[in-house]
Design an enzyme around this catalytic site. Structure first.
Site, PDB file in Angstrom:
ATOM      1  N   LYS A 113     -50.854-125.574  -4.370  1.00  0.00           N
ATOM      2  CA  LYS A 113     -51.795-124.561  -3.908  1.00  0.00           C
ATOM      3  C   LYS A 113     -53.209-124.915  -4.387  1.00  0.00           C
ATOM      4  O   LYS A 113     -54.121-125.065  -3.606  1.00  0.00           O
ATOM      5  CB  LYS A 113     -51.393-123.167  -4.406  1.00  0.00           C
ATOM      6  N   TRP A 127     -42.613-113.253  -3.638  1.00  0.00           N
ATOM      7  CA  TRP A 127     -42.319-114.283  -4.632  1.00  0.00           C
ATOM      8  C   TRP A 127     -41.654-113.715  -5.863  1.00  0.00           C
ATOM      9  O   TRP A 127     -40.690-114.279  -6.386  1.00  0.00           O
ATOM     10  CB  TRP A 127     -43.575-115.087  -4.984  1.00  0.00           C
ATOM     11  N   ASP A 140     -45.710-116.330 -12.966  1.00  0.00           N
ATOM     12  CA  ASP A 140     -45.730-117.324 -11.891  1.00  0.00           C
ATOM     13  C   ASP A 140     -47.150-117.277 -11.328  1.00  0.00           C
ATOM     14  O   ASP A 140     -47.513-116.338 -10.609  1.00  0.00           O
ATOM     15  CB  ASP A 140     -44.699-116.971 -10.810  1.00  0.00           C
TER      16      ASP A 140
HETATM   17  C1  LIG Z   1     -45.673-121.342  -3.146  1.00  0.00           C
HETATM   18  C2  LIG Z   1     -45.147-120.439  -4.194  1.00  0.00           C
HETATM   19  C3  LIG Z   1     -43.847-120.572  -4.720  1.00  0.00           C
HETATM   20  C4  LIG Z   1     -42.880-121.621  -4.200  1.00  0.00           C
HETATM   21  O1  LIG Z   1     -43.215-122.874  -4.601  1.00  0.00           O
HETATM   22  P1  LIG Z   1     -42.234-124.127  -4.304  1.00  0.00           P
HETATM   23  O2  LIG Z   1     -43.074-125.293  -4.648  1.00  0.00           O
HETATM   24  O3  LIG Z   1     -41.861-124.053  -2.858  1.00  0.00           O
HETATM   25  O4  LIG Z   1     -41.069-123.987  -5.184  1.00  0.00           O
HETATM   26  C5  LIG Z   1     -43.441-119.703  -5.695  1.00  0.00           C
HETATM   27  N1  LIG Z   1     -44.261-118.758  -6.176  1.00  0.00           N
HETATM   28  C6  LIG Z   1     -45.513-118.597  -5.702  1.00  0.00           C
HETATM   29  C7  LIG Z   1     -46.381-117.533  -6.258  1.00  0.00           C
HETATM   30  C8  LIG Z   1     -45.991-119.437  -4.706  1.00  0.00           C
HETATM   31  O5  LIG Z   1     -47.241-119.280  -4.227  1.00  0.00           O
END
Ligand SMILES: *Cc1c(COP(=O)(O)O)cnc(C)c1O
Length: 368
Positions: free
Chosen positions: A199, A101, A175
C-alpha cells in the site's frame, strides 16, 4: 512523458523517483556486477541494503530500541494467523471490528484462540469508530487487535487508543497496512504493528512486523518455524530467504520519505502534512459538491482511502471510463462497498488529487 495518476488501493502507486532509481540499478547495483534480485541474501551487498532499510524505517517512525523489526512474507492476511499463534498463549484475545479487514482478522484468529469482539461498528455499516470508552475489554486478554486504517471502508483511527486507561495491561496490536509511514505511530500505546508493504511501502511480498521485545518468544507449539517471531528475530529475518527485492525497494521508498520537504517540515512530518492537505481537499470538495457522497463519520475519515458514491450507480461506468481517458486510473470501489474509492497514499502528489477533483467537477456539471 507524464504518467497517469494511479488511485489503486493496493498494490499501489510508488514514487516515480524510486522506480527510476530501481530501473537504473536493475542490472548492476552500485558496481557489484549484480542486480539486487540476483544477490545472496547473506552477501555483504544485500546485508548492507537490508540494514540500511531497517535503520531508515526506525528513524522515520522513531521506533524504540526495545522493538524488533521483522521482514516477513505472507502479507497481513498471513499475520491474521501468525499473530494469534505467537501472542495468544492459551488466553482469549480481543478484537475491535471496524470494517472488512478487522472482521477478517477476528475470523482467522478463532482457529487459534478464543476471540472476544470488544466493540463493533457493524450496526453503522462500518462508517463510524466505536468510542474507546465503550470498548468491553476482557479481563486478562492476551492482546487487543485493531485495524487502524480500514482500507475498504475508509475508517481511520486518527489517535490510537491508550489501553491503560481502559483498565487493561494487554498490548495493542495494530494492522496498519494501509497507513503505515503516512503519519507517526505512538509506540507507548502499541505492542505490535504489522503491515503488508504494497500500500504505502513497496511491492507486494514483504510484510513488516514491528514488535515489542517482551512479546516475542511465546509461540504455540504448532507455529511453523518460519512464522515464529522468536526464530525470525533471532535470525535477523533470514531464517528463510526473505523477499529481497521488495525489501530493497522498501529501502528506496524510506530514503525517498527522508528526502521529502514541505515548508519547514522534513521527512515523515512533511509526508503527514501533505497527506492531511490532500485528504482535506478531497473531502471538502465532496461534502460541498451536492453530488458525490462519502458516508464515513467526520471524526474517523481515512486520509488514505476514500470511498465515495455518485448519485446513481448507473453512472459508474461512464465515470470510470472518463477518468481513465484523463489519466486517472483504478478508481473503482471495492466490490463489497460499491461506488468509487480514491486511495491517496504517500506517493500520490497533490497534483494528482487536483487533477481528480477537476475531473469530478466536470463530470458533476455534465451529468448533474
Ligand atoms: C491490503 C490489506 C490487507 C491484506 O493484505 P495481504 O497482503 O493481501 O495479506 C490486510 N489488512 C489491511 C488493512 C489491508 O489494507
Amino acid at each position: 512523458m507524464t504518467r497517469p495518476f494511479n488511485f489503486s488501493a493496493g498494490p499501489a502507486t510508488l514514487p516515480e523517483e524510486v522506480l527510476q532509481q530501481a530501473a537504473a540499478e536493475m542490472l548492476d547495483w552500485h558496481g557489484s556486477g549484480m542486480g539486487v534480485m540476483e544477490m545472496s541474501h547473506r552477501g555483504k551487498e544485500f546485508i548492507s541494503i537490508a540494514e540500511q532499510a531497517e535503520a531508515d524505517l526506525r528513524e522515520i517512525l522513531s521506533i524504540p530500541a526495545s522493538y524488533k523489526v521483522l521482514f516477513m512474507q505472507g502479507g497481513a492476511i498471513a499475520q491474521n494467523a501468525i499473530l494469534p499463534m505467537n501472542l495468544s498463549r492459551g488466553k482469549r484475545a480481543d478484537y475491535i471490528i471496524t470494517g472488512s479487514w478487522s472482521q477478517k482478522s477476528a475470523k482467522e484468529a478463532r482457529k487459534y484462540c478464543e476471540v472476544h469482539v470488544a466493540a463493533s461498528n457493524e450496526g453503522d455499516h462500518h462508517t463510524t469508530l466505536p468510542d474507546y470508552d465503550s470498548w468491553k475489554i476482557s479481563d486478562n486478554a492476551a492482546y487487543v487487535h485493531v485495524c487502524s486504517n480500514e482500507t475498504i471502508h475508509g475508517v481511520e483511527m486518527h489517535e490510537l487508543p491508550d489501553l491503560s486507561t481502559l483498565g487493561t495491561q494487554a498490548p495493542l496490536v495494530i494492522d496498519c497496512s494501509s497507513h503505515i509511514v503516512s503519519r507517526p505511530i505512538d509506540w507507548s500505546r502499541v505492542g505490535v504493528a504489522y503491515a503488508g508493504a504494497q500500500k504505502n511501502i513497496g511491492p507486494a511480498g514483504l510484510t513488516l512486523v514491528i514488535i515489542r521485545e517482551d512479546l516475542i518468544g511465546h509461540a504455540l507449539a504448532i507455529t511453523p518455524s518460519a512464522f515464529d517471531y522468536r526464530i525470525v528475530a533471532d535470525n535477523a529475518s533470514m531464517y528463510n530467504t526473505p523477499p529481497t527485492y521488495p525489501w530493497y525497494l522498501a529501502g528506496l521508498v524510506f530514503q525517498w520519505i527522508k528526502r521529502q520537504r514541505e515548508g519547514d517540515l522534513t521527512g515523515l512530518a512533511a509526508i503527514e502534512a501533505r497527506n492531511a492537505t490532500k485528504a482535506q481537499l478531497f473531502y471538502d470538495y465532496v461534502d460541498q459538491s451536492g453530488y458525490y457522497i462519502n458516508k464515513v463519520a467526520t471524526n474517523c475519515r481515512s486520509r488514505m482511502n476514500i470511498p465515495f458514491f455518485l448519485p446513481d450507480d448507473q453512472l459508474n461506468e461512464a465515470f470510470l471510463a472518463g477518468a481513465k481517458a484523463q489519466g486517472l486510473l483504478q478508481l473503482k470501489g471495492h466490490k463489497s462497498v460499491g461506488g468509487m474509492r480514491a486511495s491517496l497514499y504517500n506517493a500520490m502528489p497533490v497534483a494528482g488529487v487536483e487533477a481528480l477533483l477537476a475531473y469530478m467537477k466536470d463530470f458533476a456539471a455534465t451529468h448533474g
